[in-house]
Design a protein around this motif. Structure first.
Motif, mmCIF file in Angstrom:
data_model
loop_
_atom_site.group_PDB
_atom_site.id
_atom_site.type_symbol
_atom_site.label_atom_id
_atom_site.label_comp_id
_atom_site.label_asym_id
_atom_site.label_seq_id
_atom_site.Cartn_x
_atom_site.Cartn_y
_atom_site.Cartn_z
ATOM 1 N N TYR A 84 0.805 -1.227 0.000
ATOM 2 C CA TYR A 84 0.000 0.000 0.000
ATOM 3 C C TYR A 84 0.837 1.275 0.000
ATOM 4 O O TYR A 84 0.379 2.304 -0.509
ATOM 5 C CB TYR A 84 -0.985 -0.001 1.166
ATOM 6 C CG TYR A 84 -2.144 -0.936 0.927
ATOM 7 C CD1 TYR A 84 -3.136 -0.623 -0.003
ATOM 8 C CD2 TYR A 84 -2.230 -2.146 1.594
ATOM 9 C CE1 TYR A 84 -4.188 -1.485 -0.244
ATOM 10 C CE2 TYR A 84 -3.282 -3.022 1.363
ATOM 11 C CZ TYR A 84 -4.263 -2.683 0.442
ATOM 12 O OH TYR A 84 -5.305 -3.546 0.193
ATOM 13 N N THR A 85 2.038 1.260 0.546
ATOM 14 C CA THR A 85 2.858 2.478 0.525
ATOM 15 C C THR A 85 3.383 2.782 -0.872
ATOM 16 O O THR A 85 3.912 3.873 -1.107
ATOM 17 C CB THR A 85 4.047 2.389 1.509
ATOM 18 O OG1 THR A 85 4.825 1.222 1.220
ATOM 19 C CG2 THR A 85 3.563 2.373 2.949
ATOM 20 N N ARG A 86 3.237 1.866 -1.792
ATOM 21 C CA ARG A 86 3.666 2.090 -3.178
ATOM 22 C C ARG A 86 2.578 2.735 -4.033
ATOM 23 O O ARG A 86 2.818 3.080 -5.186
ATOM 24 C CB ARG A 86 4.089 0.767 -3.821
ATOM 25 C CG ARG A 86 5.320 0.155 -3.185
ATOM 26 C CD ARG A 86 5.628 -1.207 -3.800
ATOM 27 N NE ARG A 86 6.696 -1.868 -3.100
ATOM 28 C CZ ARG A 86 7.996 -1.679 -3.344
ATOM 29 N NH1 ARG A 86 8.361 -0.825 -4.279
ATOM 30 N NH2 ARG A 86 8.903 -2.339 -2.663
ATOM 31 N N ARG A 87 1.386 2.892 -3.482
ATOM 32 C CA ARG A 87 0.266 3.437 -4.257
ATOM 33 C C ARG A 87 0.255 4.961 -4.203
ATOM 34 O O ARG A 87 0.074 5.549 -3.139
ATOM 35 C CB ARG A 87 -1.059 2.907 -3.723
ATOM 36 C CG ARG A 87 -1.235 1.436 -3.972
ATOM 37 C CD ARG A 87 -2.662 1.045 -3.705
ATOM 38 N NE ARG A 87 -2.833 -0.383 -3.867
ATOM 39 C CZ ARG A 87 -3.967 -1.006 -3.672
ATOM 40 N NH1 ARG A 87 -5.041 -0.334 -3.283
ATOM 41 N NH2 ARG A 87 -4.052 -2.310 -3.841
ATOM 42 N N PRO A 88 0.419 5.614 -5.352
ATOM 43 C CA PRO A 88 0.401 7.082 -5.353
ATOM 44 C C PRO A 88 -1.001 7.597 -5.029
ATOM 45 O O PRO A 88 -2.003 6.974 -5.352
ATOM 46 C CB PRO A 88 0.811 7.447 -6.780
ATOM 47 C CG PRO A 88 0.525 6.242 -7.596
ATOM 48 C CD PRO A 88 0.651 5.056 -6.682
ATOM 49 N N GLY A 89 -1.046 8.733 -4.357
ATOM 50 C CA GLY A 89 -2.310 9.403 -4.107
ATOM 51 C C GLY A 89 -3.159 8.820 -3.001
ATOM 52 O O GLY A 89 -4.269 9.284 -2.770
ATOM 53 N N LEU A 90 -2.670 7.848 -2.289
ATOM 54 C CA LEU A 90 -3.448 7.163 -1.266
ATOM 55 C C LEU A 90 -3.341 7.871 0.080
ATOM 56 O O LEU A 90 -2.312 8.448 0.405
ATOM 57 C CB LEU A 90 -2.915 5.727 -1.114
ATOM 58 C CG LEU A 90 -3.713 4.764 -0.246
ATOM 59 C CD1 LEU A 90 -5.046 4.424 -0.908
ATOM 60 C CD2 LEU A 90 -2.906 3.481 -0.032
ATOM 61 N N VAL A 91 -4.421 7.835 0.850
ATOM 62 C CA VAL A 91 -4.361 8.171 2.273
ATOM 63 C C VAL A 91 -4.463 6.831 2.995
ATOM 64 O O VAL A 91 -5.434 6.095 2.817
ATOM 65 C CB VAL A 91 -5.501 9.113 2.709
ATOM 66 C CG1 VAL A 91 -5.492 9.295 4.220
ATOM 67 C CG2 VAL A 91 -5.379 10.462 2.005
ATOM 68 N N LEU A 92 -3.446 6.502 3.779
ATOM 69 C CA LEU A 92 -3.348 5.194 4.432
ATOM 70 C C LEU A 92 -3.285 5.362 5.943
ATOM 71 O O LEU A 92 -2.401 6.035 6.458
ATOM 72 C CB LEU A 92 -2.087 4.461 3.950
ATOM 73 C CG LEU A 92 -1.805 3.095 4.568
ATOM 74 C CD1 LEU A 92 -2.825 2.065 4.115
ATOM 75 C CD2 LEU A 92 -0.387 2.633 4.215
ATOM 76 N N ALA A 93 -4.235 4.743 6.645
ATOM 77 C CA ALA A 93 -4.209 4.709 8.108
ATOM 78 C C ALA A 93 -3.514 3.419 8.519
ATOM 79 O O ALA A 93 -3.972 2.324 8.173
ATOM 80 C CB ALA A 93 -5.627 4.753 8.672
ATOM 81 N N THR A 94 -2.411 3.537 9.226
ATOM 82 C CA THR A 94 -1.671 2.359 9.664
ATOM 83 C C THR A 94 -2.167 1.910 11.032
ATOM 84 O O THR A 94 -2.841 2.665 11.735
ATOM 85 C CB THR A 94 -0.161 2.659 9.762
ATOM 86 O OG1 THR A 94 0.053 3.642 10.783
ATOM 87 C CG2 THR A 94 0.390 3.154 8.429
ATOM 88 N N GLY A 95 -1.810 0.693 11.406
ATOM 89 C CA GLY A 95 -2.095 0.223 12.755
ATOM 90 C C GLY A 95 -1.139 0.894 13.732
ATOM 91 O O GLY A 95 -0.069 1.378 13.344
ATOM 92 N N GLY A 96 -1.517 0.908 14.994
ATOM 93 C CA GLY A 96 -0.714 1.587 16.005
ATOM 94 C C GLY A 96 0.706 1.064 16.131
ATOM 95 O O GLY A 96 1.624 1.809 16.451
ATOM 96 N N GLY A 97 0.908 -0.223 15.856
ATOM 97 C CA GLY A 97 2.233 -0.815 15.998
ATOM 98 C C GLY A 97 3.018 -0.927 14.709
ATOM 99 O O GLY A 97 4.105 -1.521 14.688
ATOM 100 N N ALA A 98 2.510 -0.355 13.636
ATOM 101 C CA ALA A 98 3.197 -0.468 12.342
ATOM 102 C C ALA A 98 4.598 0.118 12.364
ATOM 103 O O ALA A 98 5.459 -0.297 11.589
ATOM 104 C CB ALA A 98 2.370 0.200 11.242
ATOM 105 N N VAL A 99 4.857 1.061 13.264
ATOM 106 C CA VAL A 99 6.174 1.705 13.311
ATOM 107 C C VAL A 99 7.217 0.883 14.061
ATOM 108 O O VAL A 99 8.388 1.271 14.107
ATOM 109 C CB VAL A 99 6.091 3.110 13.959
ATOM 110 C CG1 VAL A 99 5.246 4.048 13.112
ATOM 111 C CG2 VAL A 99 5.581 3.027 15.386
ATOM 112 N N LEU A 100 6.820 -0.243 14.643
ATOM 113 C CA LEU A 100 7.766 -1.020 15.449
ATOM 114 C C LEU A 100 8.911 -1.588 14.622
ATOM 115 O O LEU A 100 10.046 -1.636 15.078
ATOM 116 C CB LEU A 100 7.034 -2.142 16.190
ATOM 117 C CG LEU A 100 6.029 -1.678 17.247
ATOM 118 C CD1 LEU A 100 5.250 -2.868 17.796
ATOM 119 C CD2 LEU A 100 6.733 -0.920 18.362
ATOM 120 N N ALA A 101 8.632 -2.027 13.410
ATOM 121 C CA ALA A 101 9.664 -2.623 12.561
ATOM 122 C C ALA A 101 10.431 -1.529 11.819
ATOM 123 O O ALA A 101 9.832 -0.631 11.220
ATOM 124 C CB ALA A 101 9.044 -3.594 11.562
#
Length: 195
Positions: A84-101
Motif C-alpha cells: 500500500y505504501t507504493r500506491r500514489p495518491g493514497l491516504v493510508l491509516a496504519t495500525g498503532g504498531g506499524a512503526v515497530l519494525a
C-alpha cells in the motif's frame, strides 16, 4: 517534506502522481476516521491497513493474534504496508504498531508524507477502554498498557513524522481543518468541510 502533489513524480500511466499520505499514531487516536475525511477532502482513495489485512485473511486482527501471535500479525502487516505504501495518491491509516519494525519505518519515511496523530493517555483510554477487539489492550490494567505502549512507540512515531497534530477532544471537522492547514498545499482540499 512535500505532502501534496509532486509534479516531478509520475505514475506508471505517466500522469502526475500525488504523494501518498500515511497516518500513524496510537490506537484510538482517530487515524481511520480522520483518514476517511482527509481522503474525501483531497479527492483521494483511503485504506485502513488493519481492515485490509482483515479482508485478506477473512478474520479480525484479534483472531490473527490468537492464531499466529503478534509476530505472525506483524509479518502480514509489513507485507501489506509494502504494497500500500507504493500506491500514489493514497491516504493510508496504519495500525498503532506499524512503526515497530525498522523496515516499516523506512517504507513510511521514504514513500510518502507521514502524519503523526497524537493524543494524551487519558483521551486514548477514554476512546478505547470499552473496545474488546484490540489485542494489545488485553491486560489487567488497560490504561497502564496504553501508558507503556505510548512510551515505547512515541519516539518511533516522532522519528517518521513529517507533520504532527494533536487530536485531543476536538470535533473531527476541526482536527481535519487543522491538518489541512499543516499540509504544504492548503488549496488541495476538493470537498467542503462541514460540521
Amino acid at each position: 517534506m512535500e505532502c501534496a502533489t509532486d509534479p516531478t513524480r509520475t505514475s506508471p500511466e505517466g500522469r502526475d502522481a500525488a504523494r501518498p499520505i500515511f497516518l500513524v499514531g496510537m490506537m484510538g487516536v482517530g487515524k481511520t476516521t480522520i483518514g476517511r475525511q482527509l481522503a474525501a477532502a483531497l479527492g483521494r482513495d483511503f485504506v485502513d491497513l488493519d481492515q485490509a489485512i482483515e479482508a485478506r485473511c477473512g478474520v479480525r486482527v484479534a483472531t490473527i493474534f490468537d492464531i499466529e501471535g503478534e509476530a505472525g500479525f506483524r509479518r502480514r502487516e509489513t507485507a501489506a504496508l509494502d504494497e500500500y505504501t507504493r500506491r500514489p495518491g493514497l491516504v493510508l491509516a496504519t495500525g498503532g504498531g506499524a512503526v515497530l519494525a525498522e523496515a516499516n519505518r523506512r517504507m513510511l519515511s521514504e514513500r510518502g508524507c507521514v502524519v503523526y496523530l497524537r493524543a494524551g493517555v487519558d483521551e486514548l483510554y477514554r476512546r478505547v477502554a470499552r473496545d474488546r477487539s484490540r489485542p494489545m489492550l488485553r491486560a489487567d490494567d488497560p490504561r497502564q498498557r496504553i501508558v507503556d505502549l505510548l512510551a515505547q512507540r512515541e519516539p518511533l512515531y516522532e522519528s517518521v513524522a513529517d507533520v504532527t497534530l494533536d487530536t485531543g477532544d476536538q470535533p473531527i471537522v476541526q482536527v481535519l481543518r487543522n491538518l489541512l492547514a499543516l499540509l504544504p498545499d492548503r488549496s488541495a482540499a476538493r470537498a467542503p468541510l462541514t460540521e
